[in-house]
Design a protein around this motif. Sequence first.
Motif, PDB file in Angstrom:
ATOM      1  N   PHE A 310      67.034  83.774  17.355  1.00 56.15           N
ATOM      2  CA  PHE A 310      65.701  83.723  16.996  1.00 56.15           C
ATOM      3  C   PHE A 310      65.007  82.589  17.443  1.00 56.15           C
ATOM      4  N   GLU A 311      65.873  81.293  17.103  1.00 58.17           N
ATOM      5  CA  GLU A 311      65.414  80.187  17.692  1.00 58.17           C
ATOM      6  C   GLU A 311      64.954  80.006  19.007  1.00 58.17           C
ATOM      7  N   GLU A 312      65.552  80.697  19.917  1.00 60.58           N
ATOM      8  CA  GLU A 312      65.282  80.729  21.294  1.00 60.58           C
ATOM      9  C   GLU A 312      63.791  81.180  21.560  1.00 60.58           C
ATOM     10  N   ASP A 313      63.563  82.248  20.816  1.00 63.34           N
ATOM     11  CA  ASP A 313      62.076  83.052  21.074  1.00 63.34           C
ATOM     12  C   ASP A 313      61.108  82.242  20.351  1.00 63.34           C
ATOM     13  N   TYR A 314      61.360  81.142  19.234  1.00 59.65           N
ATOM     14  CA  TYR A 314      60.524  80.251  18.609  1.00 59.65           C
ATOM     15  C   TYR A 314      60.230  79.205  19.637  1.00 59.65           C
ATOM     16  N   ALA A 315      61.287  78.585  20.114  1.00 61.13           N
ATOM     17  CA  ALA A 315      61.114  77.448  20.998  1.00 61.13           C
ATOM     18  C   ALA A 315      60.474  77.714  22.196  1.00 61.13           C
ATOM     19  N   SER A 316      60.237  78.955  22.482  1.00 62.27           N
ATOM     20  CA  SER A 316      59.713  79.296  23.912  1.00 62.27           C
ATOM     21  C   SER A 316      58.350  79.988  23.589  1.00 62.27           C
ATOM     22  N   CYS A 317      57.695  80.022  22.126  1.00 63.08           N
ATOM     23  CA  CYS A 317      56.509  80.797  21.927  1.00 63.08           C
ATOM     24  C   CYS A 317      56.690  82.038  22.193  1.00 63.08           C
ATOM     25  N   GLN A 318      57.550  82.855  21.735  1.00 60.87           N
ATOM     26  CA  GLN A 318      57.834  84.128  22.351  1.00 60.87           C
ATOM     27  C   GLN A 318      57.619  84.989  21.166  1.00 60.87           C
ATOM     28  N   MET A 319      57.669  84.418  19.918  1.00 61.10           N
ATOM     29  CA  MET A 319      58.029  85.290  18.755  1.00 61.10           C
ATOM     30  C   MET A 319      56.358  86.245  18.466  1.00 61.10           C
ATOM     31  N   ALA A 320      56.400  87.256  18.085  1.00 60.78           N
ATOM     32  CA  ALA A 320      55.290  88.066  17.976  1.00 60.78           C
ATOM     33  C   ALA A 320      55.132  88.735  16.387  1.00 60.78           C
ATOM     34  N   ILE A 321      54.007  88.635  15.907  1.00 64.95           N
ATOM     35  CA  ILE A 321      53.811  89.434  14.583  1.00 64.95           C
ATOM     36  C   ILE A 321      53.511  90.563  14.973  1.00 64.95           C
ATOM     37  N   LEU A 322      54.290  91.519  14.204  1.00 64.19           N
ATOM     38  CA  LEU A 322      54.166  93.012  14.104  1.00 64.19           C
ATOM     39  C   LEU A 322      52.855  93.591  13.455  1.00 64.19           C
ATOM     40  N   PRO A 323      52.173  94.306  14.109  1.00 62.89           N
ATOM     41  CA  PRO A 323      51.217  95.220  13.106  1.00 62.89           C
ATOM     42  C   PRO A 323      51.795  95.916  12.023  1.00 62.89           C
ATOM     43  N   GLU A 324      51.218  96.037  11.044  1.00 63.66           N
ATOM     44  CA  GLU A 324      51.534  96.927   9.645  1.00 63.66           C
ATOM     45  C   GLU A 324      52.138  98.090   9.954  1.00 63.66           C
ATOM     46  N   LYS A 325      51.556  98.738  10.819  1.00 65.51           N
ATOM     47  CA  LYS A 325      51.694 100.251  11.195  1.00 65.51           C
ATOM     48  C   LYS A 325      52.847 100.391  12.224  1.00 65.51           C
ATOM     49  N   PHE A 326      53.397  99.441  12.819  1.00 63.10           N
ATOM     50  CA  PHE A 326      54.206  99.630  13.954  1.00 63.10           C
ATOM     51  C   PHE A 326      55.476 100.504  13.735  1.00 63.10           C
ATOM     52  N   PHE A 327      56.241  99.895  12.620  1.00 62.67           N
ATOM     53  CA  PHE A 327      57.470 100.688  12.565  1.00 62.67           C
ATOM     54  C   PHE A 327      57.153 102.061  11.623  1.00 62.67           C
ATOM     55  N   PRO A 328      56.345 102.101  10.793  1.00 58.23           N
ATOM     56  CA  PRO A 328      55.846 103.536  10.264  1.00 58.23           C
ATOM     57  C   PRO A 328      55.544 104.451  11.345  1.00 58.23           C
ATOM     58  N   GLU A 329      54.963 104.023  12.484  1.00 59.42           N
ATOM     59  CA  GLU A 329      54.656 105.007  13.663  1.00 59.42           C
ATOM     60  C   GLU A 329      56.006 105.120  14.278  1.00 59.42           C
ATOM     61  N   VAL A 330      56.848 104.385  14.384  1.00 57.99           N
ATOM     62  CA  VAL A 330      58.285 104.580  15.107  1.00 57.99           C
ATOM     63  C   VAL A 330      58.870 105.719  14.265  1.00 57.99           C
ATOM     64  N   GLU A 331      58.942 105.441  12.888  1.00 60.05           N
ATOM     65  CA  GLU A 331      59.836 106.410  11.960  1.00 60.05           C
ATOM     66  C   GLU A 331      59.198 107.832  12.345  1.00 60.05           C
ATOM     67  N   LYS A 332      57.933 107.772  12.220  1.00 58.71           N
ATOM     68  CA  LYS A 332      57.225 109.321  12.523  1.00 58.71           C
ATOM     69  C   LYS A 332      57.312 109.876  13.836  1.00 58.71           C
ATOM     70  N   GLY A 333      58.032 109.094  14.934  1.00 52.61           N
ATOM     71  CA  GLY A 333      58.204 109.727  16.003  1.00 52.61           C
ATOM     72  C   GLY A 333      57.195 109.524  16.978  1.00 52.61           C
ATOM     73  N   LYS A 334      56.181 108.622  16.723  1.00 49.23           N
ATOM     74  CA  LYS A 334      54.959 108.447  17.499  1.00 49.23           C
ATOM     75  C   LYS A 334      55.330 107.380  18.587  1.00 49.23           C
ATOM     76  N   ILE A 335      56.162 106.431  18.446  1.00 51.28           N
ATOM     77  CA  ILE A 335      56.469 105.475  19.316  1.00 51.28           C
ATOM     78  C   ILE A 335      58.177 105.506  19.582  1.00 51.28           C
ATOM     79  N   ASN A 336      58.454 105.615  20.910  1.00 51.42           N
ATOM     80  CA  ASN A 336      59.871 105.726  21.255  1.00 51.42           C
ATOM     81  C   ASN A 336      60.153 104.390  22.290  1.00 51.42           C
ATOM     82  N   PHE A 337      61.269 104.142  22.273  1.00 49.80           N
ATOM     83  CA  PHE A 337      61.774 103.021  23.261  1.00 49.80           C
ATOM     84  C   PHE A 337      62.708 103.673  24.378  1.00 49.80           C
ATOM     85  N   LYS A 338      62.476 102.744  25.645  1.00 49.13           N
ATOM     86  CA  LYS A 338      63.395 103.211  26.764  1.00 49.13           C
ATOM     87  C   LYS A 338      63.881 101.424  27.206  1.00 49.13           C
TER      88      LYS A 338
END
Length: 511
Positions: A310-338
């Motif tokens: 994690f420290e490497e993302d913080y040290a390079s300003c790559q860390m992102a704050i997730l929208p509250e609905k992101f993983f709930p939508e993933v769990e509903k199958g509305k967002i997939n990953f490749k």
Amino acid sequence: MAIIFSKVGIIGGGISGLAAAKQLSKHNPMVFEATDSIGGVWKHCTFRTTKLQTPRCDYQFSDYPWPQTDDNSSFPSYAEILDYLDSYAKHFDLFKFINFNSKVTEIKFVGDHETMAYQSLMSGKPMWEVAVYNTNSDTIQWYSFEFIVVCTGKYGDIPIIPKFPMKKGPEVFKGKVMHSQDYSKLNTQESTQLLKGKKVVVVGYKKSAIDLAVECAEANQDEEGKACTMVVRTLHWTVPHYSIWGLPFYIFYSTRFSQFFHQRPNQGIFRDLLCNLISPMRKTTSKIIESYLLWKLPLIKYGLKPEHPFEEDYASCQMAILPEKFFPEVEKGKINFKKTSNWWFSEGGVEFDDNTKLDADLVILATGYDGKKKLKDILPEPFKSFLQFPSGMLPLYRGTIHPLIPNMAFIGYVESVSNLHTSEIRCKWLANLVDDKFELPSTEKMLEQITTEMEIMKKSTRFYKRTCISTYSINHTDEICQEMGWNSWRKKSWLAEAFSPYNSRDYEHDI
């Protein structure tokens, strides 16, 4: 056509341009903003769901706190940020300096080529001529300045478009391809209509891509709605909020005590030795945060756990704050990953290096922006060639001055937890420099400092091709304060100095 002369010119009307105009207001600067409004990326590169990535209290001007509202949420929306910037500009009467619909198209150096240095910043002699195209009148006017402050920023204007082999680019795709910049120009109705019922592929896994995926999911909630697929090349750590195991996030990285464990420029042999000895403590801090994120978020379930700390993302300003609905939508199958290393277009969608295919109607490229090309497009030779550096980072002393480009400053090219504070403190430093309250070190000393900071970045993270000072931001600001003749320790007690976070309010004025 007559050339209009002024002391200071500022290019850009985003947060950096506003901060520069405020701090240099005694010189009656001329600010050139290419669009019809202030705000920069907050106006032109945001989506309807975009929110601030840092807490409200860490993203404010030192002399202008956020107004009290009924909803003082920690992460205000982009619309609230624009209102805040507008209020700031009105409060300090900055609009009188701003020329809207004024796009800088060319810059010429008219100073003395034999003494290209900062020996006399405000000598009364012109150093730069600037061509400005007015989009309303369709005319070009030339201006002459003693000093120019470039605040065009790293984001917006010039999108990065991936390169593809012959007959594998967007031209073979029968659907629609657009960059996130084009998507940001759509209103709510247009964006919903674009996404609804479509098989959408979003390329990227940083903040813009994540926000896009959520908006796509929201537009496809009915039974006929299609899932959005994110094409991920490099995984980064994401956090749901600024609290880790019930502790405020600033405890881990944003106090003098926490930053003491990280390497910083000019720290000397003893501190070098100490940093090596206490490196296990840095790793432990990173592991504590990672363990919380793995417990809180289904990263392993969806194959989204990064391989790097994690420290490497913080040290390079790559860390992102997730929208509250992101993983709930993933769990509903509305967002997939490749996850993939390479991908390309086909007639019906996109293909991957593992011989799999993905059908698509719409592909949105959340692939970032080319901030350096923006600079190179307006700077003349030989100065544009000075922007090249082996590390990929822009070589700026105090994140502001290029040692080989005279009477010009660059604001907004250094990142931290709070980019607004990072820009504002540099504008205060710059105003003191322009007013001859201190002198710059020699060119050799400045280049040595720049190189040292770049080496720290390389040691801290593999993602070092962007200038980020988040792990030593307090020390970095200490050095800026010392050059201005300010007291670098800003708190009222030793306890507060060691364990309370720093923000812009600590630097309202000298103490």
